[in-house]
Every structure is written in C-alpha cells, then in structure tokens.
Design a protein around this motif. Structure first.
Motif, mmCIF file in Angstrom:
data_model
loop_
_atom_site.group_PDB
_atom_site.id
_atom_site.type_symbol
_atom_site.label_atom_id
_atom_site.label_comp_id
_atom_site.label_asym_id
_atom_site.label_seq_id
_atom_site.Cartn_x
_atom_site.Cartn_y
_atom_site.Cartn_z
ATOM 1 N N GLY A 35 49.243 45.254 31.404
ATOM 2 C CA GLY A 35 48.351 45.099 30.258
ATOM 3 C C GLY A 35 47.950 43.677 29.966
ATOM 4 N N THR A 36 47.799 42.849 30.999
ATOM 5 C CA THR A 36 47.505 41.431 30.770
ATOM 6 C C THR A 36 46.063 41.060 31.100
ATOM 7 N N GLY A 37 45.188 42.055 31.247
ATOM 8 C CA GLY A 37 43.829 41.754 31.683
ATOM 9 C C GLY A 37 42.894 41.250 30.613
ATOM 10 N N ALA A 38 43.280 41.373 29.346
ATOM 11 C CA ALA A 38 42.314 41.063 28.291
ATOM 12 C C ALA A 38 42.313 39.587 27.894
ATOM 13 N N TYR A 39 43.448 39.052 27.480
ATOM 14 C CA TYR A 39 43.452 37.719 26.891
ATOM 15 C C TYR A 39 44.417 36.745 27.542
ATOM 16 N N CYS A 40 45.085 37.147 28.584
ATOM 17 C CA CYS A 40 46.054 36.226 29.194
ATOM 18 C C CYS A 40 45.365 35.118 29.982
ATOM 19 N N ARG A 41 44.554 35.506 30.957
ATOM 20 C CA ARG A 41 43.882 34.485 31.759
ATOM 21 C C ARG A 41 42.911 33.657 30.912
ATOM 22 N N SER A 42 42.180 34.308 30.021
ATOM 23 C CA SER A 42 41.165 33.588 29.246
ATOM 24 C C SER A 42 41.790 32.601 28.256
ATOM 25 N N MET A 43 43.040 32.836 27.833
ATOM 26 C CA MET A 43 43.714 31.930 26.910
ATOM 27 C C MET A 43 44.714 31.019 27.624
ATOM 28 N N ALA A 44 44.769 31.087 28.931
ATOM 29 C CA ALA A 44 45.750 30.309 29.690
ATOM 30 C C ALA A 44 45.483 28.813 29.566
ATOM 31 N N SER A 45 46.545 28.034 29.688
ATOM 32 C CA SER A 45 46.437 26.584 29.569
ATOM 33 C C SER A 45 47.293 25.924 30.644
ATOM 34 N N ASN A 46 47.240 24.604 30.654
ATOM 35 C CA ASN A 46 48.093 23.818 31.547
ATOM 36 C C ASN A 46 49.202 23.135 30.760
ATOM 37 N N TYR A 47 49.726 23.839 29.761
ATOM 38 C CA TYR A 47 50.794 23.259 28.945
ATOM 39 C C TYR A 47 51.970 22.852 29.842
ATOM 40 N N ASN A 48 52.541 21.672 29.534
ATOM 41 C CA ASN A 48 53.580 21.070 30.385
ATOM 42 C C ASN A 48 53.078 20.801 31.794
ATOM 43 N N HIS A 49 51.763 20.741 31.967
ATOM 44 C CA HIS A 49 51.149 20.505 33.284
ATOM 45 C C HIS A 49 51.578 21.561 34.310
ATOM 46 N N VAL A 50 51.639 22.796 33.874
ATOM 47 C CA VAL A 50 51.920 23.903 34.792
ATOM 48 C C VAL A 50 50.587 24.464 35.291
ATOM 49 N N PRO A 51 50.345 24.471 36.590
ATOM 50 C CA PRO A 51 49.091 25.032 37.107
ATOM 51 C C PRO A 51 48.990 26.527 36.814
ATOM 52 N N ARG A 52 47.776 26.991 36.567
ATOM 53 C CA ARG A 52 47.564 28.412 36.300
ATOM 54 C C ARG A 52 47.644 29.217 37.599
ATOM 55 N N PRO A 53 48.120 30.464 37.501
ATOM 56 C CA PRO A 53 48.299 31.285 38.703
ATOM 57 C C PRO A 53 46.970 31.812 39.216
ATOM 58 N N PRO A 54 46.969 32.347 40.438
ATOM 59 C CA PRO A 54 45.751 32.942 40.978
ATOM 60 C C PRO A 54 45.507 34.325 40.385
ATOM 61 N N VAL A 55 44.334 34.861 40.629
ATOM 62 C CA VAL A 55 44.016 36.248 40.289
ATOM 63 C C VAL A 55 43.733 36.976 41.592
ATOM 64 N N ILE A 56 44.454 38.063 41.809
ATOM 65 C CA ILE A 56 44.353 38.830 43.049
ATOM 66 C C ILE A 56 43.782 40.209 42.736
ATOM 67 N N ALA A 57 42.728 40.586 43.440
ATOM 68 C CA ALA A 57 42.163 41.928 43.291
ATOM 69 C C ALA A 57 42.799 42.841 44.331
ATOM 70 N N VAL A 58 43.243 44.013 43.888
ATOM 71 C CA VAL A 58 43.911 44.964 44.770
ATOM 72 C C VAL A 58 43.199 46.305 44.672
ATOM 73 N N ALA A 59 42.845 46.868 45.820
ATOM 74 C CA ALA A 59 42.210 48.188 45.840
ATOM 75 C C ALA A 59 42.390 48.807 47.215
ATOM 76 N N ASP A 60 42.722 50.090 47.230
ATOM 77 C CA ASP A 60 42.817 50.851 48.480
ATOM 78 C C ASP A 60 43.742 50.186 49.493
ATOM 79 N N GLY A 61 44.848 49.636 49.020
ATOM 80 C CA GLY A 61 45.828 49.046 49.918
ATOM 81 C C GLY A 61 45.493 47.659 50.426
ATOM 82 N N ALA A 62 44.394 47.078 49.957
ATOM 83 C CA ALA A 62 43.997 45.735 50.397
ATOM 84 C C ALA A 62 43.982 44.790 49.203
ATOM 85 N N ALA A 63 44.285 43.515 49.456
ATOM 86 C CA ALA A 63 44.305 42.506 48.399
ATOM 87 C C ALA A 63 43.461 41.308 48.813
#
Length: 344
Positions: free
Chosen positions: A298-326
């Motif tokens: 349930g993190t698709g709505a506001y997690c990535r859009s509100m993400a920051s680099n607090y403590n200089h932590v790089p933001r994670p990637p976003v991976i699309a997954v469908a039909d066994g492929a990523a």
C-alpha cells in the motif's frame, strides 16, 4: 502538470490544483490548454484574470469551497473545515463567483469540494454535498449563470492494514450520485456533471516497498512483554506518513517462509529520529534476522512523492513487475546524485 504533459496526457483532461499557484505556473497551465483550473483564493482569481486577459483566453475554472465539514480522518489531511489553508468559505465563494461573473474573463464552470483523505463512508460527503449544492443553486440564481460541473474531490480510503475496509468504486459512485441527485431534486435544479479525484485509491494499492533487514533488537516492555525492533535500510525518507500522520501500515516477511512463532514487532528506519517508524505494530516471525526482506504494501500513493534525502540517504528505485518480468522505471539514486547540485 509537467509530468502529465511530458507523458502526453491530454491537457484538456487535466485539473490544476494548488493553494498558491505562481503566475508562472498559471501561465504554463494557460499555454498548455489545461482543462480546468481550481481557484483557491481572491488573489488567485485576480492573478489568473490578469493573465487570461493578457493572452485573450477564457479558461474554465472551478471555485474550491470548504464546506465546514469535519471528516473522520487525521487533522493534517482533513481539508474542509474552516481553520485551514485550502479553499474559500461558502460566503467568500459566493462573493468570488460574483467577481468572476462580473469580470467576464474566466468561465466559471462550477464548484470543487474536497473534505479530506482516507475516508471510508459517505456520511461526511452527504453533509458537504448538501451545503455545496445549496451554494451551487444560489450562485446560479443570483448571477444568472449555469454551473455545469461539480467536483467532489477525492479522499476515498484504501486498505493499508487488514482493519481497513474500503468500499468499491462502483458503490462509492452510486452513493455519491444518489446524494447529489437527492439534493438537486429537493431544490428543483438540474444535476451537474459530477467528477471525483480517486488518486490514492487507484495508485496506492499498486505498489509495495521492499526493505532489507539490517538489525533486530528485542526490547523489554512493561509486564514482561517483548517487542522486536526490526531496523531496515530505509525509513522516513521513503515513507514519511507514519511519522507525519500517525499512519498505520502492515508488513510481512517476503524473502522466505517461516514457521517460527510470531512476535510483536516494530519496523523502523535508519534515520536519526525516534519517530522514524515504518510500521508501528505488526506480528512478524520470531526468527526474522539480518538480511531478510520485509514487504510493506500500500505504498503507491504518497511514499515516493513525499520521499526525501533526509540524512543524505539516496531514494530507492521503482521497479515495475508484470507477468513474471521486472524492469526499472525510476533508477536508484546515488551519492553522485546527492552532490550534483552543489556549486560551492
């Protein structure tokens, strides 16, 4: 708006929001041919009127109204009561409508009402609709105009935990239609075209966040209870909602099966804040250990859009997954990305 246009989404189907749109942003909306601009204040009405007159265009606008409704949600995401920054009161909106009609530059297409977020019943919508339809009727009568549209905003809840029980889109749509139909019939007016903004309900369930466990620390609680603090390689930099809204999430061990008995756990991040909590309370297998993967749905709505680099932590990637492929659709940030804007 910029992202939607870059994705070739039709500009005439966009609704442009904001409580403090700059002249540059409004100009960009006009030049792009955005379908509806939601006006939030007298200043914004004047600003857009001046720009539209200069460009000799007549954009369609909605007035954002705060209907004085207390939605049953967190105070930071309740948006229709009087003492907050969004919209105009019913009285102020009526006066603003008169100003727009008198100027004759903007096309007043209707009203917009958004009462808050993460709402699971239509009771508050019913109260808001009654007040907004009353205003809709008054504006049409007082200024001899037709208001063909009514936007009831969004805020429809989604399931973050097993305790949440959202209604289906069809159930919500039917309930809202009946509410508006009833109010319009009582006033003897034609029902406007109804629109809603179910953003969270669409994109929220589409995504989960996958964390790697770094440390596990049992802590003695009162009464001899034990809570296991499970520290992961993210936290409030990729999900601020728990700290900001006291939001609830669930979690599950995702990298393997376990038959170990459950233990009360708290999934926490790596940041220098005691409030850096991802999941406040969850039962996880007692053998969760460093290197395991924990999934938080349930993190698709506001997690990535509100993400920051607090403590200089790089933001994670976003991976699309469908039909066994990523495939990677947003790459992981690097330290070089964090430093690239430094010019000193």
């Amino acid at each position: 708006m910029a992202v939607a246009l870059a994705a070739d989404f039709p500009a005439d189907r966009l609704t442009f929001h904001g409580n403090n749109k700059s002249p540059g942003e409004l100009l960009a909306a006009l030049e792009a041919g955005v379908g509806r601009i939601v006006l939030d204040s007298y200043d914004e009405i004047d600003r857009l009127t001046d720009l539209a007159r200069r460009l000799d265009v007549s954009p369609a606008v909605l007035l954002r109204v705060k209907a004085g409704v207390e939605a049953h949600t967190h105070e930071y995401i309740a948006t229709a009561h009087e003492d907050q920054k969004f919209g105009l009161s019913l009285t102020a909106a009526a006066e603003a409508a008169g100003r727009i009609v008198a100027d004759g530059v903007l096309r007043l297409n209707g009203l917009h009402s958004h009462i808050g977020s993460q709402i699971f019943d239509t009771g508050a919508f019913e109260v808001a609709a009654r007040r907004v339809i009353g205003l809709h009727h008054s504006i049409q009568n007082d200024y001899d105009v037709e208001l063909p549209q009514l936007c009831l905003g969004g805020g429809f809840g989604m399931a973050y935990t097993t305790q949440d029980d959202p209604r289906s889109p069809s159930e919500l749509a039917d309930a809202l239609r009946k509410i508006i139909d009833h109010e319009c019939a009582a006033l003897g007016i034609e029902m406007p075209a109804i629109s809603v903004e179910p953003g969270r309900a669409i994109c929220g369930p589409s995504t989960f966040t996958l964390y790697r466990v770094g440390t596990v620390k049992p802590v003695d609680l009162d009464g001899g209870r034990i809570r296991s603090y499970v520290s992961v390689d993210g936290g409030m930099s990729d999900n601020l909602r728990t700290a900001l809204y006291d939001a609830s999430y669930s979690a599950t061990l995702a990298s393997r099966l376990s038959e170990a008995p459950p233990v009360l756990a708290r999934v926490v991040g790596k940041h220098c804040e005691s409030g850096d909590i991802v999941v406040k309370d969850e039962f996880l297998p007692s053998d969760v250990t460093a290197g395991d993967l924990i999934a938080v749905p349930g993190t698709g709505a506001y997690c990535r859009s509100m993400a920051s680099n607090y403590n200089h932590v790089p933001r994670p990637p976003v991976i699309a997954v469908a039909d066994g492929a990523a495939r990677v659709i947003v790459r992981r940030e690097t330290v070089a990305d964090l430093l690239r804007l430094d010019v000193g």
